[in-house]
Design a protein around this motif. Structure first.
Motif, mmCIF file in Angstrom:
data_model
loop_
_atom_site.group_PDB
_atom_site.id
_atom_site.type_symbol
_atom_site.label_atom_id
_atom_site.label_comp_id
_atom_site.label_asym_id
_atom_site.label_seq_id
_atom_site.Cartn_x
_atom_site.Cartn_y
_atom_site.Cartn_z
ATOM 1 N N LYS A 280 2.582 -6.942 9.065
ATOM 2 C CA LYS A 280 1.726 -7.235 7.917
ATOM 3 C C LYS A 280 1.500 -5.973 7.082
ATOM 4 N N MET A 281 1.209 -6.183 5.804
ATOM 5 C CA MET A 281 0.809 -5.073 4.943
ATOM 6 C C MET A 281 -0.676 -4.793 5.170
ATOM 7 N N ILE A 282 -1.046 -3.534 5.212
ATOM 8 C CA ILE A 282 -2.441 -3.164 5.452
ATOM 9 C C ILE A 282 -3.063 -2.690 4.130
ATOM 10 N N ALA A 283 -4.188 -3.294 3.763
ATOM 11 C CA ALA A 283 -4.901 -2.897 2.542
ATOM 12 C C ALA A 283 -6.378 -2.701 2.871
ATOM 13 N N PHE A 284 -7.069 -1.965 1.988
ATOM 14 C CA PHE A 284 -8.467 -1.607 2.245
ATOM 15 C C PHE A 284 -9.307 -1.779 0.980
#
Length: 953
Positions: A910-914
């Motif tokens: 998965k792509m990790i975003a914040f």
């Protein structure tokens, strides 16, 4: 008083060589007052200072210039020019006929023009091949750019330039106006139409009856059209300077190109061997390449460059007051002809601004002197464009809308009810005319501008309405008013005018209402009693109606000009007193060009009025700040000897409702967000580094972080605390969860170890850490850590969070980074409500609506913005949101090859975003938002190159 002081200053000039400057003018006035024995209070001194500054054109802001080569050898000096034929005539013309004072003329001659000339090629220099210089000159709207480029043409001609091409806007009316000025200042001869009759003869500099040395292939009657390209002559057959004043029109420019190429090319050099200067007036308009594909530039842009490339020596010099589009031209663009775009690679020059110039910065700031000249339009009620009712009416009941009250988004068939404020503004114009007459300015031209619609048909409707107002006004004064004003006090028009005078002219102290309201004065201002016709002409100004604004035939013209595009660029309205502006144009450049009220207002700066909406006034204030900051950047570039290509330019972009320029002119613009404080804000990471290993590192950091949170025993709950119960938190309900009351030390440690693309300017990890750790930052000791769920097909692969369904987002390529979703943000509206009770949610929404109502904004149909749940809740905890996002392939795979490659390199991860949000504990944190050009982006905002494996920071 003014005459005595001026006489004393003139005496000081003659006896002691006194030269008025910004620094010495105040003490000089004080000495003159003392010497003259006149008593002056502070208001009198202020008026004296303003008048003397106007007369002397004392400059507050000097010009700056940046070069591509600061070691460039100067070749132009006034003293070494052998024959100053063109400049001497123009210099004398400016002194005798022009409206420019001696100081400004001398500055032009001694400083400004020599500086610009040294940016051009030496026309007599020998060299091999072809050469093209490209530069940009930035002035102010209505500040006298025409005099500058006319002077430049004169000095260039004296120095040896043979051909001058002047691109004079996109409308025929503006081209005719420019041709007229070139005829007067350079050619000395004109061919023009007066009352449908062709007239020709000597004008301006030509009245000295000397032999003409300039030939214009265009006239006030005819552009380079209809057979002009078939003229069987050549440039070499003319011993004179050859001028072309043409529209920025593809058909016209193509004819010019074909004639130049077919009749003048030297087959030996494959070029035209005459030095050429091309001046592009309003260079940001219709010259900027707006195609996304650099191999297929817009036709106007391409033909301008093709013309330049015909000549062995060519110079492209753009003039503009709104350079926003120009600085976003791609400096690296190369089209199929292998010739660069019109980016001002070689120089950018900002013209000096006289202190007497009245610009946006003096009008639209509450603490500035001309803010009092604003009049806010408050009697137009805009529909709720987002509502179902409006959308339904615009489709099914358009006739009813067309018959209703005026509104921004009217159609070309609108023929309804105009606001009462328009009539009030017209009456203000009449009264201002009376005041000018009583001040002894009876022969000066006057004008009122009405800019409400881009549709000619609607402009004609407005004209009919204005004509009725004027007819009724004249009829009432003529037949109902008595010569004895005391007998008129009960008349409704008398009462209305008295009310308007008290409301709008309370700052006028030299003329009384008693004088203004006299029948002969009122009637004389708008009506010619001898000819029995109105003095005040009402005209619609469009691309073909320049003849209606004929100041040469009627130098005392009084006019109410109604228009749209033709009033927006370059066309001058002499003696502009009242402007009624109600347009929803929302780009910096168009907005500034529509401001025809900028300029000089000698002896009537207390009278001019700008009727405008509150929103437009706010926009103008933003534009003024942006323009000032842009000029400051250019000054810094000069101080550091930086070149246009070596230094990036940023343009303030702080107003969400206002764009800098059209989207197609900002195709190489990038967004820069600079935070002063994070209070009351939430920021996210819509951009990811193209390096998949960075994403993998972030996954490892999240996995470790979650394990630590479980080990720490922090309360674990659903993020939507109003819908789900804690007892089900470990169930298979696939919604968002959060950990409560996590100490800031853990958050800081986490932020320090993750990787975030530098293109996420607002989410700057170091800035965030510095803010959280600052001793003065309060309310950030305990955090809520949210793991957001969504509507994807897969689930979190983090131990303990496997029940949370992943959000999913489409992935696109954005230059050197990966963009999550086309909206350039990963958050919606719901994230602000995470971890809040229903009572807290309702409180934030109420406070937000209260603010809207206080501002006078429309509340109906508006969504509560995400930021409101932070800004209006000072005691909520800060929030860190972590998202594991399921990537969706882009629809257009051909132009998103890097995005496809990125997804493949994730290997199913998965792509990790914040995102991080802070409570509005103190005043909401200000974010300075800018658009930056490609050079700034490359220097300051790109991720590190692939070969560098260390942390991007």
């Amino acid at each position: 008083m003014l005459l005595m002081i001026s006489a004393h200053l003139e005496l000081m000039k003659k006896t002691s060589g006194f030269v008025p400057t910004l620094e010495n003018i105040k003490p000089a006035i004080e000495r003159a007052i003392t010497f003259s024995g006149i008593e002056c209070d502070e208001d009198d001194k202020k008026k004296l200072l303003e008048e003397i500054e106007y007369r002397e054109k004392i400059t507050h802001i000097l010009g700056d210039i940046i070069y591509d080569d600061y070691e460039l050898r100067k070749w132009y000096f006034n003293e070494t020019v052998e024959d100053n034929y063109f400049w001497e005539r123009y210099y004398r013309y400016l002194k005798e006929q022009g409206s420019i004072d001696d100081k400004s003329i001398n500055l032009l001659h001694e400083k400004t023009l020599p500086d610009i000339m040294n940016c051009l090629y030496n026309p007599k220099e020998e060299f091999d091949g072809k050469r093209l210089k490209r530069g940009l000159i930035i002035g102010d709207v209505q500040s006298g750019k025409t005099a500058t480029y006319s002077g430049l043409i004169c000095k260039a001609a004296d120095a040896g330039y043979k051909v001058v091409i002047l691109l004079a806007g996109i409308t025929e009316s503006l081209r005719q106006q420019t041709q007229e000025r070139i005829d007067e200042g350079i050619v000395g001869y004109t061919i023009r139409k007066v009352n449908k009759q062709i007239r020709e003869g000597r004008v301006g500099v030509g009245k000295d009856n000397k032999q003409r040395r300039a030939s214009s292939f265009t006239t006030c009657v005819k552009d380079f059209v209809k057979g002009s390209n078939l003229i069987s002559t050549t440039l070499s057959e003319h011993n004179s300077l050859v001028l072309f004043v043409v529209k920025k029109n593809v058909s016209v420019l193509t004819k010019l190109h074909d004639w130049l190429k077919n009749q003048n090319m030297d087959v030996r050099t494959n070029s035209i061997n005459h030095p050429m200067l091309l001046i592009d007036d309003e260079a940001d308009n219709a010259s900027v390449n707006t195609k996304k594909d650099n191999t297929d530039p817009t036709k106007t842009n391409a033909i301008i460059r093709k013309i330049c490339n015909l000549f062995q020596t060519a110079n492209y010099v753009g003039f503009t007051a709104t350079p926003f589009a120009n600085v976003f031209i791609d400096p690296d663009s190369v089209d199929s002809m292998k010739n660069a775009d019109l980016f001002p690679e070689h120089f950018i020059y900002t013209l000096p601004t006289p202190s007497s110039y009245i610009g946006a910065d003096k009008i639209f700031h509450k603490d500035k002197e001309y803010y009092r000249n604003l009049r806010f339009i408050t009697d137009i009620e805009e529909p709720d464009y987002t509502s179902y009712e409006y959308k339904e009416d615009s489709k099914e009941n358009i006739d009813e809308l067309n018959r209703g009250t005026f509104y921004y988004r009217h159609t070309k068939e609108w023929n309804g009810i105009l606001p009462n404020s328009l009539k009030e503004s017209i009456y203000c114009y009449y009264l201002a005319n009376v005041v000018r007459d009583l001040r002894g300015h009876g022969t000066k031209p006057r004008s009122m501008l009405i800019n409400m619609s881009r549709f000619v048909k609607v402009q004609c409707v407005i004209k009919e309405h204005v004509a009725k107002i004027q007819d009724n006004f004249i009829r009432t004064i003529k037949y109902n008013f008595d010569e004895d004003s005391s007998k008129n006090v009960r008349l409704s028009l008398y009462k209305e005018l008295e009310q308007i005078w008290n409301k709008h002219f309370d700052n006028v102290t030299d003329i009384s209402f008693t004088d203004v309201i006299k029948k002969k004065h009122l009637l004389g201002a708008v009506y010619d009693i001898e000819t029995d016709i109105p003095k005040m002409e009402i005209i619609v100004v469009n691309g073909s109606s320049a003849s209606k604004l004929d100041y040469k035939s009627n130098p005392s013209l009084r006019v109410i000009a109604i228009g749209g595009l033709a009033l927006s660029r370059g066309l001058t309205l002499e003696g502009l007193l009242v402007s009624y502006f109600y347009r929803n144009t929302a780009t910096f450049d168009v907005l500034m060009q529509m401001g025809r009220w900028f300029g000089y207002r000698p002896h009537y700066d207390d009278l001019f009025q700008i009727w405008i909406s509150q929103a437009s006034a706010t926009w103008y204030r933003e534009v003024a700040i942006a323009a000032t900051e842009l000029k400051t950047d250019i000054r810094k570039m000069f101080e550091q000897h930086l070149t246009p290509k070596d230094f990036g330019i940023k343009v303030r972009d702080y107003c969400d409702e206002l764009q800098i320029t059209a989207n197609n002119k900002m195709r190489t613009a990038y967004e820069l967000l600079m935070m002063e404080s994070y209070y009351g804000n939430i920021c996210d990471t819509p951009y990811l580094s193209v390096k998949a290993e960075h994403n993998k590192d972030n996954w490892e950091q999240v996995k470790s972080f979650v394990a630590h949170l479980f080990e720490g025993g922090y309360k674990f709950s659903f993020a939507n605390i109003n819908k789900y119960e804690d007892k089900d938190v470990y169930s298979d309900i696939d919604k968002s969860r959060y950990f409560a009351d996590v100490p800031k030390e853990l958050v800081v440690d986490f932020l320090a170890n993750i990787k975030s693309s530098l293109v996420n300017m607002k989410f700057n990890r170091q800035n965030l850490i510095d803010f959280i750790c600052d001793e003065e930052t309060k309310g950030v000791d305990k955090w809520d850590i949210v793991f957001e769920g969504g509507d994807g097909q897969s689930f979190y692969d983090i131990p303990g969070l496997e029940m949370i369904r992943c959000p999913r987002r489409q992935v696109e390529e954005h230059d050197h980074v990966i963009q999550i979703s086309s909206r350039r943000r990963i958050l919606g509206l719901r994230e602000g409500k995470f971890c809040l009770t229903q009572k807290e949610i309702e409180l934030a929404e109420k406070r937000c609506r209260d603010v809207w109502e206080k501002e006078g904004s429309n509340v109906q149909g508006r969504n509560i913005p995400l930021k409101a749940y932070f800004e209006y809740l000072p005691y909520r905890k800060p929030v860190l949101i972590i998202m594991l996002i399921e990537p969706i392939e882009p629809e257009n795979k051909e132009v998103n090859k890097k995005a496809i490659e990125y997804i493949e390199s994730l290997n199913g991860n998965k792509m990790i975003a914040f995102a991080v949000g802070f409570p509005g504990l103190k005043e909401t944190g200000k974010t300075k938002k800018y658009k930056v050009n490609k050079t700034y982006y490359q220097l300051n905002m790109l991720d590190e190159p692939d070969e560098i494996e260390d942390d991007e920071e």
